[in-house]
Motif scaffolding. Sequence first.
Motif, PDB file in Angstrom:
ATOM      1  N   ALA A 159     -33.238  19.047  91.188  1.00 49.91           N
ATOM      2  CA  ALA A 159     -32.147  19.777  90.540  1.00 49.91           C
ATOM      3  C   ALA A 159     -32.729  20.873  89.663  1.00 49.91           C
ATOM      4  CB  ALA A 159     -31.292  18.835  89.697  1.00 49.91           C
ATOM      5  N   ASN A 193     -25.083  11.762  87.322  1.00 52.99           N
ATOM      6  CA  ASN A 193     -25.234  13.212  87.281  1.00 52.99           C
ATOM      7  C   ASN A 193     -23.860  13.846  87.390  1.00 52.99           C
ATOM      8  OD1 ASN A 193     -28.250  13.173  89.331  1.00 52.99           O
ATOM      9  ND2 ASN A 193     -28.023  12.984  87.141  1.00 52.99           N
ATOM     10  N   SER A 240     -28.785  13.372  83.843  1.00 56.45           N
ATOM     11  CA  SER A 240     -28.782  14.831  83.773  1.00 56.45           C
ATOM     12  C   SER A 240     -27.446  15.451  84.199  1.00 56.45           C
ATOM     13  CB  SER A 240     -29.892  15.370  84.670  1.00 56.45           C
ATOM     14  OG  SER A 240     -31.109  14.717  84.373  1.00 56.45           O
ATOM     15  N   GLY A 256     -30.886  17.439  80.506  1.00 55.78           N
ATOM     16  CA  GLY A 256     -31.501  16.577  81.509  1.00 55.78           C
ATOM     17  C   GLY A 256     -32.229  15.441  80.821  1.00 55.78           C
ATOM     18  N   GLY A 257     -32.202  14.253  81.414  1.00 52.30           N
ATOM     19  CA  GLY A 257     -32.906  13.134  80.800  1.00 52.30           C
ATOM     20  C   GLY A 257     -33.153  11.995  81.771  1.00 52.30           C
ATOM     21  N   LEU A 258     -34.250  11.279  81.541  1.00 51.57           N
ATOM     22  CA  LEU A 258     -34.586  10.078  82.309  1.00 51.57           C
ATOM     23  C   LEU A 258     -34.895   8.973  81.311  1.00 51.57           C
ATOM     24  CD1 LEU A 258     -36.967  11.698  84.964  1.00 51.57           C
ATOM     25  CD2 LEU A 258     -34.640  10.867  85.373  1.00 51.57           C
ATOM     26  N   ALA A 269     -35.267  -0.661  84.713  1.00 52.01           N
ATOM     27  CA  ALA A 269     -34.174   0.218  85.127  1.00 52.01           C
ATOM     28  C   ALA A 269     -34.448   1.620  84.611  1.00 52.01           C
ATOM     29  CB  ALA A 269     -32.839  -0.283  84.576  1.00 52.01           C
ATOM     30  N   THR A 270     -34.074   2.605  85.403  1.00 52.53           N
ATOM     31  CA  THR A 270     -34.151   3.991  84.935  1.00 52.53           C
ATOM     32  C   THR A 270     -32.811   4.654  85.187  1.00 52.53           C
ATOM     33  OG1 THR A 270     -36.511   4.104  85.417  1.00 52.53           O
ATOM     34  CG2 THR A 270     -35.370   6.200  85.126  1.00 52.53           C
ATOM     35  N   ILE A 276     -39.035  16.963  84.541  1.00 51.17           N
ATOM     36  CA  ILE A 276     -39.199  15.508  84.494  1.00 51.17           C
ATOM     37  C   ILE A 276     -38.842  14.926  85.863  1.00 51.17           C
ATOM     38  CG2 ILE A 276     -38.977  15.209  81.999  1.00 51.17           C
ATOM     39  CD1 ILE A 276     -36.018  14.710  82.306  1.00 51.17           C
ATOM     40  N   TYR A 279     -45.372   7.629  82.597  1.00 50.34           N
ATOM     41  CA  TYR A 279     -44.917   6.333  82.081  1.00 50.34           C
ATOM     42  C   TYR A 279     -44.530   5.480  83.279  1.00 50.34           C
ATOM     43  CZ  TYR A 279     -42.241   2.757  79.576  1.00 50.34           C
ATOM     44  OH  TYR A 279     -41.779   1.561  79.078  1.00 50.34           O
ATOM     45  N   ILE A 311     -27.780   6.461  88.361  1.00 51.94           N
ATOM     46  CA  ILE A 311     -27.683   7.923  88.426  1.00 51.94           C
ATOM     47  C   ILE A 311     -26.285   8.318  87.982  1.00 51.94           C
ATOM     48  CG2 ILE A 311     -27.862   9.943  89.922  1.00 51.94           C
ATOM     49  CD1 ILE A 311     -29.418   7.880  91.869  1.00 51.94           C
ATOM     50  N   HIS A 350     -38.444  11.259  88.249  1.00 47.64           N
ATOM     51  CA  HIS A 350     -38.373   9.797  88.361  1.00 47.64           C
ATOM     52  C   HIS A 350     -38.773   9.386  89.767  1.00 47.64           C
ATOM     53  CE1 HIS A 350     -36.062   5.965  89.219  1.00 47.64           C
ATOM     54  NE2 HIS A 350     -36.950   5.625  88.333  1.00 47.64           N
ATOM     55  N   ASP A 385     -30.893   8.288  85.294  1.00 51.97           N
ATOM     56  CA  ASP A 385     -30.929   9.760  85.304  1.00 51.97           C
ATOM     57  C   ASP A 385     -29.568  10.231  84.799  1.00 51.97           C
ATOM     58  OD1 ASP A 385     -30.885  12.463  85.804  1.00 51.97           O
ATOM     59  OD2 ASP A 385     -31.466  12.319  87.914  1.00 51.97           O
ATOM     60  N   HIS A 418     -41.214   1.723  88.742  1.00 49.97           N
ATOM     61  CA  HIS A 418     -40.615   3.005  88.351  1.00 49.97           C
ATOM     62  C   HIS A 418     -41.668   3.806  87.599  1.00 49.97           C
ATOM     63  CE1 HIS A 418     -36.053   1.936  88.374  1.00 49.97           C
ATOM     64  NE2 HIS A 418     -36.690   1.185  89.247  1.00 49.97           N
ATOM     65  N   SER A 440     -26.762  17.748  86.173  1.00 52.10           N
ATOM     66  CA  SER A 440     -27.537  18.513  87.146  1.00 52.10           C
ATOM     67  C   SER A 440     -26.728  18.993  88.340  1.00 52.10           C
ATOM     68  CB  SER A 440     -28.729  17.681  87.616  1.00 52.10           C
ATOM     69  OG  SER A 440     -28.297  16.413  88.055  1.00 52.10           O
ATOM     70  N   GLN A 445     -28.484   1.907  92.207  1.00 55.75           N
ATOM     71  CA  GLN A 445     -29.296   1.424  93.322  1.00 55.75           C
ATOM     72  C   GLN A 445     -30.054   0.207  92.816  1.00 55.75           C
ATOM     73  OE1 GLN A 445     -31.539   5.012  93.871  1.00 55.75           O
ATOM     74  NE2 GLN A 445     -30.099   5.846  95.358  1.00 55.75           N
ATOM     75  N   VAL A 498     -33.441  -1.425  88.906  1.00 51.01           N
ATOM     76  CA  VAL A 498     -32.215  -0.664  89.135  1.00 51.01           C
ATOM     77  C   VAL A 498     -32.477   0.808  88.826  1.00 51.01           C
ATOM     78  CG1 VAL A 498     -29.776  -0.398  88.521  1.00 51.01           C
ATOM     79  CG2 VAL A 498     -30.860  -2.661  88.327  1.00 51.01           C
ATOM     80  N   THR A 499     -32.001   1.685  89.689  1.00 50.87           N
ATOM     81  CA  THR A 499     -31.938   3.109  89.351  1.00 50.87           C
ATOM     82  C   THR A 499     -30.469   3.457  89.150  1.00 50.87           C
ATOM     83  OG1 THR A 499     -33.877   3.564  90.721  1.00 50.87           O
ATOM     84  CG2 THR A 499     -32.543   5.451  90.068  1.00 50.87           C
ATOM     85  N   THR A 538     -35.821   4.980  80.751  1.00 52.47           N
ATOM     86  CA  THR A 538     -36.340   3.764  81.388  1.00 52.47           C
ATOM     87  C   THR A 538     -36.156   2.584  80.439  1.00 52.47           C
ATOM     88  OG1 THR A 538     -37.940   5.107  82.586  1.00 52.47           O
ATOM     89  CG2 THR A 538     -38.354   2.738  82.516  1.00 52.47           C
ATOM     90  N   VAL A 544     -35.095  18.583  86.949  1.00 50.45           N
ATOM     91  CA  VAL A 544     -35.158  17.121  87.067  1.00 50.45           C
ATOM     92  C   VAL A 544     -35.313  16.765  88.548  1.00 50.45           C
ATOM     93  CG1 VAL A 544     -33.995  14.924  86.594  1.00 50.45           C
ATOM     94  CG2 VAL A 544     -33.590  16.868  85.079  1.00 50.45           C
TER      95      VAL A 544
END
Lengths: 340, 340
Positions: free
Chosen positions: B238, A162, A242, A224-226, A237-238, B217, B188, A160, B219, A240, B207, A244, A258, A157-158, A228, B141
Motif C-alpha cells: 500500500a 484497512n 493502516s 499506517g501501523g502494525l 497476533a499482528t 513498515i 521484530y 487486518i 508485516h 494492520d 510473525h 491504506s 486470518q 492471528v493476522t 504485534t 505499508v
Amino acid sequence: MNAPAPLRIAVLSFAHTHALSYVHALKQMPGVELIAADPDGSTAPDDAPRGAALAAELGVAYVETYDEAFAWKPDAVVIAAENSRHRGLVERAAAAGVHVLCEKPLATTVEDAIAMREACERAGVILMVAYPVRFSPVVRDAIAELRSGRLGRILGVTGINNGKLPQDRAWFTDPALAGGGALVDHVVHCADLLDELLGERAQSVRAVSNSILHAQQELAVETGGLVTIQYPSGVVATIDCSWSWPLSSATWGGVTLQVVAERGTVTVSPFAKGVAGHDAHGETWNPVGADLDALLLEEFVRALREKRQPQPDAGVGIRTVEIVKAAQASAARGGDVVVL
Amino acid sequence: MSTLKVGLIGAGGISRVHADAWRALGAQGYVTSLAGAEEIAEEYGFELVTDVDALIELVDIVDIVTPSSTHADFALRAIRRGRDVICEKPLAATAEAATEVTQAAADAGVRLFPAHVVRYMDEYAQIKAGIEAGRIGTLAVQRFSRAGSAPQTPWFFSERAGGGVIRDLMIHDIDQAVWFAGPVASVYAVQNPPTVDDRVPAPVTAHVVLTHRNGVISHLHASWVAPGMPFRTSVEAAGSEGRLRYDSAEDNALRTDAVVPEGDTDYLPPMSPEESPYYAEIADFVAALRDGREARVSPADGIQAVAVAEAAYASIAGGAPVDLPTTVSHSPVDAEEAAR
C-alpha cells in the motif's frame, strides 16, 4: 405475552458516522422511542451535515442540548461523540441512572475507561461498548469453528482493518478528540475480536507506525501501523490498522482475521461478501449480508428489557483501550515492547 | 555455445524442480547426493557422480540444492575450483557466512546466484514493477503471508542446521519485502510455539515486522501447518496513491470443481516450463552468465535476506526488536559483482 413497555433511547452526538446507522436501526425497532441531540455539531470543523438538519434527514426527533435529552428521562443513551468526549457523557448518564451503549473506543485513556466502568457499576446501569463486528454471523461461525477444537490449538492471528482515511469527519484525525490516528481507529475492532476469540488479556504489545499515507494532508496523526500482540497462551497476533485504501476505492474498507491453528487456517472477512461491478464512474461494490449495527442494537435493547449486562462490556472496552495505549507507547518509543 | 554442464549437489525436494529447468534448457546434467541421486540421474538422464569434489571438476555451473546448513561449504568448494554457483536460498546459515561466500566468489572471479525464486513469480514481479513505476505513490505499508504443510525432513526443524520457519519459508517474503521497500533498519519477531533446545516445533507460526530505512513498515507471516494443508501465499503493498495485492486463494486462473472418488488427493497438473518460476530463475542466471549482466537477484540480496532472518531469530531470543547494521547491504563486492 404483554407488549413490552416502550423504551426511551437518546442518541447523544452525531460526531461518529455510526450514529446514522444506529438511528436507522433503532427506528425500525418496535417499542423504542427515540430522540437525538448533537450540540457540538455546529462547531465541527468539517462540512458534514450535523445537528437538527441531519436529524431531520434521518427522521428522528431532535433536541438542541444534552440537558434537554436527559430531561426527557431516557432509559438509555447511545453515545456517538468524539472519542475523548465519551467519558463525560457516560458519567453524566450514570449519574442520571441511564443505561449506556458507547461508541468504540470506550475512551482515549485507560484511566478514563476504568472510571467509566466504575461510574456505571456504582449507578447499577449497563455499559455496553459498540463493537458490531463480533455480531457478524460469519465471525460467530468462525469463532465457533475454532472453539470446537476441530482445527487444534490456535497459534497465531493476522488482523487486518484497512480502509479509507475517515476524512468526512475531521475529528478522526484530531489527536485531542480522537486520541490518535490509525492506531486508535483501526486497532480496536481486531483487538475486540481477538479478545472474544482467545478469552485472555494481552501480555505484551509492540507497534510501529508511519505517516506516509495521506502525507500531503499533513495530518497530526499516524496513518499506517502494525501492532504485534503476545498472549499468555503463547498466541501471537499482528494487526494492520493502516488507512491504506485509496479514496478512489469502491467501498470504505474491511476487517479480516486470518487465524492459524495446528490443523488448519480460518480466514473471516465479514464485509467481503457483496456484488462487485462497474458503472460509468468505475468500480462498484454493494455489500451483502447482515446489518451488524442493527444486530448490535438489537442485543443492547434485549439486554435493557431483560435487565442484564450484555457483551461486549466495559471489561473488553478497557482491555482493547489498553492495547491501543500500549501500541501508542511502543510506537512512540521506536518499537520497544510494552508489557501489560 | 557448447552444451552447458551443470552439477546438482543434492537430491531432495527442490532438486527435481531445478532438474526440470536444466532439462528444459538442454543442459548436460550431473548429480551427486548422500541419498536419492540415482533416482534423479535415471529420471533426468543425468550422470551420477560419487562425490561433491568429483562433480565440481566435471561441470561449468554448480547448483546447490542441499539442506541449508551445507550451502556455504559447498559454495566455497565450488568457488575455489573456479566454478559459477547457483545456491538455493538461504545463501548461508548466517550473514557472515553469506558474506564470506560472496567475497570468495568476487575474489575468484566467478558468479554467484542465490536462488530466491519468488522474484520470478509474475504476481510478485508485477507488484515490484508497479511500485517502481510509481503506480501506488510512495510505499507505506506491506503485508506478506506464506503458509502450507510442514516439511517432513528432520533438518528443517533444527535452526542450527539452517532450518526453522523463518529461515526456510519466510525468507522468500523477507527477500520480497526488501526488494520492494529497500534495506531494513529494524526487525521484530515472534514465534508460537517457541523453539526449545534447537527443536523447531510443528505446526508453528511466526510473525516478523520490518521497519525499512525509508520508513516503510512490513508485516510477514509464515506458518507450517499440519501435513496436507494447501499452500497459500498473499501479498499487499500500500502506498500514498493506491495499493497492489495478490492472494493465491483468490486465484481462479484454473479451477476444477468435480465429483471425484473418495480418498482422491488433490491433482496438481505438471507445471509447463513457460509457467515455472524456477525455469525463469535458472534461465535468467544462465543468461546473466552468458551476457555478463546482472541477474534479477544478486549475492547482496542473498546476504540481506539471511541477515534479516538472523536478526529475526535474535529478536525472538531477546524478546525485543533488533537493529540491523547499516553495512549489510553495502557490501563492497556489490559494485564489483555488478560491473562484471
